[in-house]
Design an enzyme around this catalytic site. Structure first.
Site, short mmCIF file in Angstrom:
data_model
loop_
_atom_site.label_atom_id
_atom_site.label_comp_id
_atom_site.label_asym_id
_atom_site.label_seq_id
_atom_site.Cartn_x
_atom_site.Cartn_y
_atom_site.Cartn_z
N HIS A 155 -48.09 22.38 -58.65
CA HIS A 155 -48.35 20.88 -58.34
C HIS A 155 -49.61 20.99 -57.20
O HIS A 155 -49.64 20.20 -56.12
CB HIS A 155 -47.29 20.12 -57.58
N GLY A 206 -51.43 19.07 -63.92
CA GLY A 206 -50.22 18.73 -64.81
C GLY A 206 -49.29 17.45 -64.12
O GLY A 206 -48.88 16.59 -64.96
N HIS A 265 -43.45 12.20 -68.58
CA HIS A 265 -43.01 11.80 -67.10
C HIS A 265 -43.29 10.72 -66.61
O HIS A 265 -44.38 10.30 -66.63
CB HIS A 265 -43.52 12.86 -66.57
N GLU A 317 -37.11 13.34 -66.90
CA GLU A 317 -37.69 12.11 -65.95
C GLU A 317 -38.69 11.25 -66.74
O GLU A 317 -39.60 10.87 -66.29
CB GLU A 317 -37.91 12.62 -64.80
N GLU A 333 -36.30 6.46 -61.99
CA GLU A 333 -36.40 7.33 -60.83
C GLU A 333 -37.22 6.10 -59.94
O GLU A 333 -37.86 5.38 -60.03
CB GLU A 333 -37.43 8.34 -60.95
N CYS A 335 -39.10 6.89 -57.39
CA CYS A 335 -40.48 6.93 -57.28
C CYS A 335 -41.43 6.24 -58.56
O CYS A 335 -42.41 5.84 -58.28
CB CYS A 335 -41.02 8.49 -57.45
N CYS A 409 -38.89 13.79 -53.41
CA CYS A 409 -39.95 12.86 -53.76
C CYS A 409 -39.65 11.47 -53.29
O CYS A 409 -40.31 10.64 -52.83
CB CYS A 409 -40.54 13.03 -55.23
N CYS A 410 -38.58 10.96 -53.87
CA CYS A 410 -37.99 9.56 -53.73
C CYS A 410 -37.91 9.25 -52.05
O CYS A 410 -38.49 8.18 -51.74
CB CYS A 410 -36.62 9.22 -54.43
#
Lengths: 664, 664
Positions: A155, A206, A265, A317, A333, A335, A409-410
């Site tokens: 990432h 990605g 995703h 996800e 999610e 996010c 992340c959320c």
């Protein structure tokens, strides 16, 4: 309480354009909107006072900040956590910067300075910043040590995308270039490394995100190479030799211009679509705009939850198949809800149509807002539409909100999105002012020929009366575009995925200075063009009766079921209000729905009530008895504040059968 | 139909010892047991005639065989599939070799020769064999190209473990050294690479299996270094610098001698315990034997399904917490059932106690046998104990068996285990003969002072009468150890995880030459020591009434529920036999259970019937009516042969409540 507008005159000139430059419709940024007491103030205050410091503390506890210190040689140690953890810190800095924009706070300001010094220390000499690789590069057994060696999985481009967003936010909030300089140095390295040149790399991230960040950096600095790189990443997607493509999971199967449906995703997808919209707004590329239109159509017609959630499938996800919208295992999610709003707002800015803000509002009040507790310190990662109180849908940890996650992340996305919400309320284009969200607030909109001040009074979403007082600096003609939510016009969300049962017996009404006028809509907005004068008042009355919704018959999970919505708010039945269970009742079509505001319940909510049949076991456990019971539904966003137990959004209309739950 | 014993005299002398050398108790190998018409013959025949060729064809279709050709330079192309796919081909060769041992088949023999030539071609000059790496080694962007570079994730040691097992099987079946030579060359490389030496690597495989294979290779070749390496891998587990350990998931958290409970990935775990037992049997290491005892105790008391399944948790295919035994999401991988049997048989060979074979039998007739369809060409990967007919428990593909999987370990494990089943029926130690499984069969057991022929007649598991005729070459004294299954002695499985409700009103009986004798048991076996004469007949009558089982109250998923077992067979209720549904009924304690053999149903099964209350919805869907309905339970292994629908093993005894299923 009032959020005071400050700093405003000190901000760099680029502030207005950083989020949205070159879109046909321009939003009024959140720092130019003053929110006053109402539905959103406790949320905004909690985000500022609780969630921002809480999230930073969690980053300290979980080595997310220490990783920067180690990479920067300020501490000894090894990298801990997941390779994308840098991004969480950046996202919280973004949220904190938004907060600073509105609320000067020298302590937070100085905390950010220290943190940014750590980012700068962690940055390698040539601009590279990815703490896991910087720390591990001397480890000969780590096969992933090579820069850009695994763009699909790593990432490193995703992380810095969030860095650019955060750095721009920090610069706009404080005028300091410290973080922006780090971002620019990094972006320069990446712009040198990636591109069409023979000696450049031709890969793509990605996990998309850098596209959004690069465009913000371009708007802030004026450096066109950042926009070019964002466009390059978008252009390259699905557009490289077949063996190098990452496949549908990363939206990298065919060129974006040829894509028709959201795949893979969900967060990556909606970040990509947001980035594509940004690039298309700036380049005018109609093929991209058309592709976004097709993908959006498929989403709202086949892949959108009634809560505005997207990405139905836990495994990966990701988006499910068309109409694959399970309730208890719904992933949704937090996010992805945020990404969906970012995308839909950009669609609005491209097209000026209210239907995109309908999806935005749906997501805001439901699938997003459920993601964080009233207290601001526990979070949903997935947001299912049904719970048995047992299945630990929240990443295997529990059937309620959790304080943090390994992949967090959320929580860090909530913290940056929340303060920006006022920025989605108003927009302008030429001589038109758009009112998109009904929030107790005021703003001043600068037009060529003077400012216009708008004060909005409303207790939305509980009450349907919205009053706008319009105060132009100089009396002159312009147009007020007042969003008439799709749900008023019998549209649950755009498309035919959901529909109201029956039609509403109440209609909206509109008046100017007390005089009723007919509602003439264009692109979903009531259009009021007139020569506005100081003191003009517009009153919009939205019908707020609770209504039943049924889903398209193709949605297997919702067949024979009914949901409730009132205004933009989707309801659910939860165990504490319904004698401890909710899976044992039906909501027959004949049951009359009423609503009532309960100031004492769940920080003040309007509940929907009825009398319904429930099925209970006899004492000997060998008979099932039907009885009538009071039924209470609460807003979906408010569930799971009273322990773990049953919750349901889609209620059976009739019983076909029952499943026995044993006496233990 | 009869399986003829062939090749027997041609086999290398090591055949008897390859599976079990140096265990205190020695099993009679499957190739010395002749199975005659009965419960197992259709299964064995289907495996031979359908599953073996079917699995090979699937390996051809999915590039599993082509990968060897490409690695060997026989074809051009890239590696396809998952990095552990080599192992599937090896496992099918193992099964095919077992088949050849019993059924000469020149066509299959020559097919294997061709295949082995491809293995040999794919082997690198120094013995290395791992097609994904051999094919990809020239690819500079593949970060995993380094040999032994990622032992935790890669399966390069796992793969060759299966190769050793297959090569030994092929050598014993055919006497040809072609495959064995490939295995030996590879094992020599690995024995040179790994070990305690300064220049050797000290890692362990992320997925155990090579330990079992190495011990078989040692037994077959007599090369002690293979045993030493197996022991080294076992010793190193959890016994390296802390930063290099893989953690609980791979049973690599603490030394095996200190482990108390099964943890992590269930197949890895039970393969490890099998390998540890092999090593301990050969080295006499009591610390390992004690550790296995502790782990086994925890397993049977807290982590074993009533079907013999292990590994309750889908995420990670791993053991859950103590008593965490959900039914609908039960993972119970078919491979884990096989691994559990391999482990328990080794525990029996170490200790000579029947309780291990109780677990083996439980698994054999239930959690393993469910894994493959009657047709032999569809498979379960997980084996849940409840299905709503909708949730696609079978790796997200369906709620019934599937023809193949991307990770197809289970189909290729079934094919190698099935032909070996007769080898678990008999065993010997000193002057004792053990009869462990009740299979219509005969065998000849060689003792120092002559052979003993045993003919077993039984229609087990449908019928409880088992007749053994014992024919010694010379009349002499020895002991017949006849397993009295734990379920006869009121023990569902060893430990206190499950118990029968009430005690049996039937008792087992035993007679010799028609004369009743009392059953005196030792370690779970009825002990009959006498001077046996030609024509002696022993008759064991096992009580076969269906019985109710309840689970330990700690098992939340089974509270208030009851299961049915008859003999070793666990029952379930499935929708086609119960008016289309099974989640709407209760099995009250007062309901009388009867049983009946139905030759026409599911290839012939004994069903259990009763009359029970079911709850059905009224026509208007607003009332739930209770009625009495005939209830039919079928053997669990036989479910899911008539489409997707509801199935349940643990039935509610009383209703506490119901969950509404909507009329669509």
């Amino acid at each position: 309480m009032r959020f005071l507008l400050s700093f405003f005159l000190l901000l760099p000139a680029t502030v207005l354009a950083a989020e949205s430059g070159d879109y046909p419709v321009q939003p009024i940024p959140f720092n130019e909107v003053t929110v006053s007491e109402g539905f959103w103030t406790p949320r905004l205050e909690t985000n500022r006072k609780v969630t921002i410091p809480y999230d930073f503390r969690k980053c300290e506890e979980t080595a997310r900040i220490r990783n920067f210190e180690i990479a920067g040689g300020l501490k000894a140690g090894t990298f801990e956590g997941r390779r994308f953890n840098d991004s969480d810190v950046f996202k919280i800095v973004e949220g904190a910067s938004y907060s600073l924009t509105i609320h000067p706070d020298p302590e937070l300001d100085s905390f950010l300075d220290d943190l940014i010094a750590k980012f700068a220390a962690a940055q390698e000499d040539d601009g590279y910043l990815f703490t896991t690789r910087t720390i591990n590069q001397d480890n000969p057994v780590d096969a992933s040590k090579k820069r850009w060696g695994n763009l699909r999985r790593d990432h490193e481009l995703y992380n810095v995308g969030h860095m650019y967003e955060a750095a721009v936010a920090h610069y706009l909030a404080t005028g300091k270039r410290s973080f922006l300089d780090v971002a620019v140095k990094n972006a320069d390295l990446i712009a040198e490394t990636f591109g069409p040149g023979e000696k450049q790399l031709h890969g793509v991230p990605g996990h998309e995100e850098i596209e959004i960040g690069l465009v913000k950096l371009y708007r802030t600095t004026g450096e066109k190479k950042y926009l070019d790189l964002a466009k390059y990443f978008v252009d390259q997607r699905g557009n490289r030799p077949e063996t190098e493509l990452y496949g549908e999971y990363a939206q990298d199967h065919i060129p974006v211009t040829e894509q028709d449906t959201p795949v893979g995703h969900a967060v990556r997808a909606a970040y990509l679509y947001s980035g594509v919209a940004d690039v298309a707004a700036l380049t005018g590329d109609q093929d991209y705009i058309r592709a976004l239109g097709r993908i959006w159509q498929n989403t709202v017609n086949k892949k959108l939850y009634i809560t505005g959630g997207i990405g139905s499938t836990r495994s990966g996800e990701r988006f499910g198949d068309d109409y694959e919208l399970p309730n208890d295992t719904a992933y949704n999610e937090t996010c992805a809800a945020i990404a969906n709003m970012l995308w839909n707002h950009r669609m609005f800015m491209l097209h000026g149509e209210a239907k995109y803000m309908d999806v935005f509002e749906k997501t805001l009040y439901n699938g997003f807002l459920s993601g964080v507790s009233f207290g601001g310190d526990t979070f949903f990662y997935p947001n299912p539409l049904e719970s048995d109180g047992v299945y630990k849908f929240n990443i295997g940890q529990s059937a309620t909100r959790r304080p943090w996650f390994n992949t967090s992340c959320c929580p860090s996305n909530v913290v940056r999105f929340m303060p920006s919400i006022p920025g989605y309320a108003y927009a302008k284009k030429d001589k038109a002012v758009y009112v998109n969200l009904f929030i107790n607030s005021s703003t001043e909109i600068a037009f060529e020929h003077g400012k216009v001040r708008i004060e909005q009074k409303s207790q939305y979403p509980w009450d349907g009366e919205i009053t706008l007082s319009v105060t132009p600096e100089n009396s002159r003609e312009f147009t007020l575009m007042l969003r008439i939510p799709g749900w008023v016009a019998d549209q649950v969300v755009p498309g035919n995925l959901y529909s109201f049962m029956g039609s509403s017996d109440e209609r909206p009404s509109l008046s100017v200075n007390g005089k009723s006028i007919s509602i003439v809509t264009e692109n979903g907005y009531a259009v009021i063009t007139r020569k506005w004068r100081k003191g003009d008042t517009v009153t919009l009355m939205l019908p707020m009766q609770p209504r039943r919704i049924i889903a398209n018959d193709m949605v297997a999970a919702d067949r024979g079921r009914v949901a409730i919505q009132r205004g933009p708010v989707v309801y659910c039945a939860e165990w504490p209000d319904n004698s401890g269970r909710v899976s044992n009742l039906i909501l027959p079509d004949w049951a009359t729905l009423s609503s009532e505001f309960r100031p004492d319940l769940l920080k003040g909510v309007t509940v929907v009530t009825a009398k319904v049949p429930v099925f209970v076991a006899s004492d000997n456990g060998e008979e099932i008895v039907e009885k009538k019971q009071p039924f209470t539904a609460i807003p979906y966003y408010a569930w799971s504040h009273r322990g773990e137990g049953e919750m349901i959004v889609w209620l059976p209309r009739k019983a076909k059968a029952v499943k026995v739950i044993p006496a233990e």
